[in-house]
Design a protein around this motif. Structure first.
Motif, PDB file in Angstrom:
ATOM      1  N   VAL A  28      -0.437  -2.649  -7.252  1.00 44.83           N
ATOM      2  CA  VAL A  28       0.054  -1.830  -6.140  1.00 44.83           C
ATOM      3  C   VAL A  28      -0.241  -2.529  -4.819  1.00 44.83           C
ATOM      4  N   SER A  29      -1.455  -3.047  -4.672  1.00 41.58           N
ATOM      5  CA  SER A  29      -1.833  -3.745  -3.438  1.00 41.58           C
ATOM      6  C   SER A  29      -1.017  -5.015  -3.242  1.00 41.58           C
ATOM      7  N   GLY A  30      -0.622  -5.653  -4.342  1.00 44.51           N
ATOM      8  CA  GLY A  30       0.163  -6.881  -4.271  1.00 44.51           C
ATOM      9  C   GLY A  30       1.642  -6.652  -4.017  1.00 44.51           C
ATOM     10  N   GLY A  31       2.072  -5.402  -3.937  1.00 37.58           N
ATOM     11  CA  GLY A  31       3.466  -5.107  -3.625  1.00 37.58           C
ATOM     12  C   GLY A  31       4.377  -5.057  -4.837  1.00 37.58           C
ATOM     13  N   HIS A  32       3.798  -5.010  -6.043  1.00 38.78           N
ATOM     14  CA  HIS A  32       4.613  -4.965  -7.257  1.00 38.78           C
ATOM     15  C   HIS A  32       5.073  -3.558  -7.598  1.00 38.78           C
ATOM     16  N   VAL A  33       4.564  -2.573  -6.861  1.00 38.07           N
ATOM     17  CA  VAL A  33       4.949  -1.177  -7.084  1.00 38.07           C
ATOM     18  C   VAL A  33       5.403  -0.597  -5.752  1.00 38.07           C
ATOM     19  N   GLN A  34       6.587   0.005  -5.766  1.00 36.05           N
ATOM     20  CA  GLN A  34       7.115   0.661  -4.573  1.00 36.05           C
ATOM     21  C   GLN A  34       7.398   2.114  -4.908  1.00 36.05           C
ATOM     22  N   MET A  35       7.116   2.997  -3.947  1.00 33.40           N
ATOM     23  CA  MET A  35       7.380   4.411  -4.142  1.00 33.40           C
ATOM     24  C   MET A  35       8.452   4.843  -3.159  1.00 33.40           C
ATOM     25  N   ASN A  36       9.543   5.376  -3.689  1.00 36.09           N
ATOM     26  CA  ASN A  36      10.677   5.815  -2.875  1.00 36.09           C
ATOM     27  C   ASN A  36      11.151   4.702  -1.933  1.00 36.09           C
ATOM     28  N   GLY A  37      11.131   3.469  -2.432  1.00 35.65           N
ATOM     29  CA  GLY A  37      11.629   2.324  -1.675  1.00 35.65           C
ATOM     30  C   GLY A  37      10.651   1.742  -0.677  1.00 35.65           C
ATOM     31  N   GLU A  38       9.414   2.233  -0.623  1.00 34.22           N
ATOM     32  CA  GLU A  38       8.427   1.731   0.336  1.00 34.22           C
ATOM     33  C   GLU A  38       7.242   1.119  -0.401  1.00 34.22           C
ATOM     34  N   ARG A  39       6.644   0.121   0.225  1.00 34.02           N
ATOM     35  CA  ARG A  39       5.411  -0.440  -0.304  1.00 34.02           C
ATOM     36  C   ARG A  39       4.285   0.538   0.009  1.00 34.02           C
ATOM     37  N   VAL A  40       3.390   0.766  -0.946  1.00 32.21           N
ATOM     38  CA  VAL A  40       2.333   1.761  -0.772  1.00 32.21           C
ATOM     39  C   VAL A  40       0.973   1.170  -1.099  1.00 32.21           C
ATOM     40  N   LYS A  41      -0.075   1.909  -0.716  1.00 28.73           N
ATOM     41  CA  LYS A  41      -1.439   1.535  -1.066  1.00 28.73           C
ATOM     42  C   LYS A  41      -1.825   2.231  -2.360  1.00 28.73           C
ATOM     43  N   ALA A  42      -2.897   1.757  -2.997  1.00 28.70           N
ATOM     44  CA  ALA A  42      -3.324   2.302  -4.284  1.00 28.70           C
ATOM     45  C   ALA A  42      -3.816   3.740  -4.176  1.00 28.70           C
ATOM     46  N   SER A  43      -4.232   4.155  -3.012  1.00 22.66           N
ATOM     47  CA  SER A  43      -4.752   5.509  -2.844  1.00 22.66           C
ATOM     48  C   SER A  43      -3.656   6.533  -2.562  1.00 22.66           C
ATOM     49  N   ARG A  44      -2.424   6.101  -2.454  1.00 25.06           N
ATOM     50  CA  ARG A  44      -1.312   7.000  -2.145  1.00 25.06           C
ATOM     51  C   ARG A  44      -1.124   8.020  -3.262  1.00 25.06           C
ATOM     52  N   ALA A  45      -0.893   9.253  -2.896  1.00 28.80           N
ATOM     53  CA  ALA A  45      -0.706  10.319  -3.880  1.00 28.80           C
ATOM     54  C   ALA A  45       0.755  10.374  -4.315  1.00 28.80           C
ATOM     55  N   VAL A  46       0.974  10.534  -5.609  1.00 26.72           N
ATOM     56  CA  VAL A  46       2.329  10.697  -6.142  1.00 26.72           C
ATOM     57  C   VAL A  46       2.511  12.147  -6.561  1.00 26.72           C
ATOM     58  N   LYS A  47       3.753  12.599  -6.475  1.00 25.77           N
ATOM     59  CA  LYS A  47       4.098  13.962  -6.868  1.00 25.77           C
ATOM     60  C   LYS A  47       5.232  13.899  -7.887  1.00 25.77           C
ATOM     61  N   ILE A  48       5.464  14.993  -8.545  1.00 26.15           N
ATOM     62  CA  ILE A  48       6.586  15.078  -9.480  1.00 26.15           C
ATOM     63  C   ILE A  48       7.875  14.897  -8.685  1.00 26.15           C
ATOM     64  N   GLY A  49       8.750  14.055  -9.187  1.00 28.87           N
ATOM     65  CA  GLY A  49      10.024  13.781  -8.521  1.00 28.87           C
ATOM     66  C   GLY A  49      10.041  12.489  -7.733  1.00 28.87           C
ATOM     67  N   ASP A  50       8.871  11.875  -7.504  1.00 20.25           N
ATOM     68  CA  ASP A  50       8.834  10.590  -6.797  1.00 20.25           C
ATOM     69  C   ASP A  50       9.470   9.512  -7.667  1.00 20.25           C
ATOM     70  N   ARG A  51      10.093   8.536  -7.008  1.00 24.35           N
ATOM     71  CA  ARG A  51      10.762   7.434  -7.708  1.00 24.35           C
ATOM     72  C   ARG A  51       9.954   6.158  -7.489  1.00 24.35           C
ATOM     73  N   LEU A  52       9.608   5.488  -8.579  1.00 26.32           N
ATOM     74  CA  LEU A  52       8.806   4.269  -8.506  1.00 26.32           C
ATOM     75  C   LEU A  52       9.599   3.075  -9.004  1.00 26.32           C
ATOM     76  N   ASN A  53       9.457   1.947  -8.303  1.00 20.04           N
ATOM     77  CA  ASN A  53       9.961   0.650  -8.754  1.00 20.04           C
ATOM     78  C   ASN A  53       8.732  -0.158  -9.148  1.00 20.04           C
ATOM     79  N   ILE A  54       8.644  -0.503 -10.417  1.00 16.21           N
ATOM     80  CA  ILE A  54       7.463  -1.188 -10.943  1.00 16.21           C
ATOM     81  C   ILE A  54       7.892  -2.540 -11.499  1.00 16.21           C
ATOM     82  N   VAL A  55       7.284  -3.611 -10.989  1.00 15.55           N
ATOM     83  CA  VAL A  55       7.558  -4.959 -11.494  1.00 15.55           C
ATOM     84  C   VAL A  55       6.343  -5.377 -12.314  1.00 15.55           C
ATOM     85  N   ARG A  56       6.580  -5.583 -13.614  1.00 15.73           N
ATOM     86  CA  ARG A  56       5.505  -5.979 -14.522  1.00 15.73           C
ATOM     87  C   ARG A  56       5.983  -7.182 -15.299  1.00 15.73           C
ATOM     88  N   ASN A  57       5.241  -8.285 -15.188  1.00 19.01           N
ATOM     89  CA  ASN A  57       5.641  -9.569 -15.756  1.00 19.01           C
ATOM     90  C   ASN A  57       7.025  -9.930 -15.216  1.00 19.01           C
TER      91      ASN A  57
END
Length: 129
Positions: A28-57
């Motif tokens: 998350v800190s490295g920018g591999h995870v975005q929430m609703n199109g924005e880069r976020v910090k690891a402490s950011r709270a997620v709710k039901i309905g949020d959209r995540l873009n996750i880059v793994r490998n």
């Protein structure tokens, strides 16, 4: 944190996208995870309905959160925490097919190189530099 939100790093770990919570925090800190199109910090709270873009490998997942969890459970429970979009599934399958075709076009050698072959490889690499 309220009961209807969870830290993003905890959720990613509970949903089994990453093996450890520390790795989830790092991604998350490295920018591999975005929430609703924005880069976020690891402490950011997620709710039901949020959209995540996750880059793994080499794979990219686009998921919508359908349930929250702070603790890691079984894989079957983890799969109920999110819904992956059809476009994401199709693009991952296409990428897997391309990787398989690339691997088939460059087959692995039958055996390890012997001493003579290793020396030839080293000489060849030195000429390129």
């Amino acid at each position: 944190m309220s009961k209807n939100s969870v830290r993003i790093d905890k959720w990613l770990w509970a949903a089994r996208f990453f093996k450890t919570r520390g790795l989830a925090t790092e991604m998350v800190s490295g920018g591999h995870v975005q929430m609703n199109g924005e880069r976020v910090k690891a402490s950011r709270a997620v709710k039901i309905g949020d959209r995540l873009n996750i880059v793994r490998n080499q794979e990219t997942y686009v998921v919508t959160i359908t349930a929250l969890a702070e603790k890691r459970g079984s894989a079957t429970i983890a799969q109920t925490l999110y819904q992956e979009t059809e476009e994401s599934q199709k693009s991952r399958e296409e990428q897997n097919q391309l990787r398989k075709l690339n691997a088939a076009s460059a087959p692995a050698p039958d055996k390890r190189p012997d001493k003579k072959a290793r020396r030839q490889i080293i000489r060849f690499r030195r000429r390129e530099d």
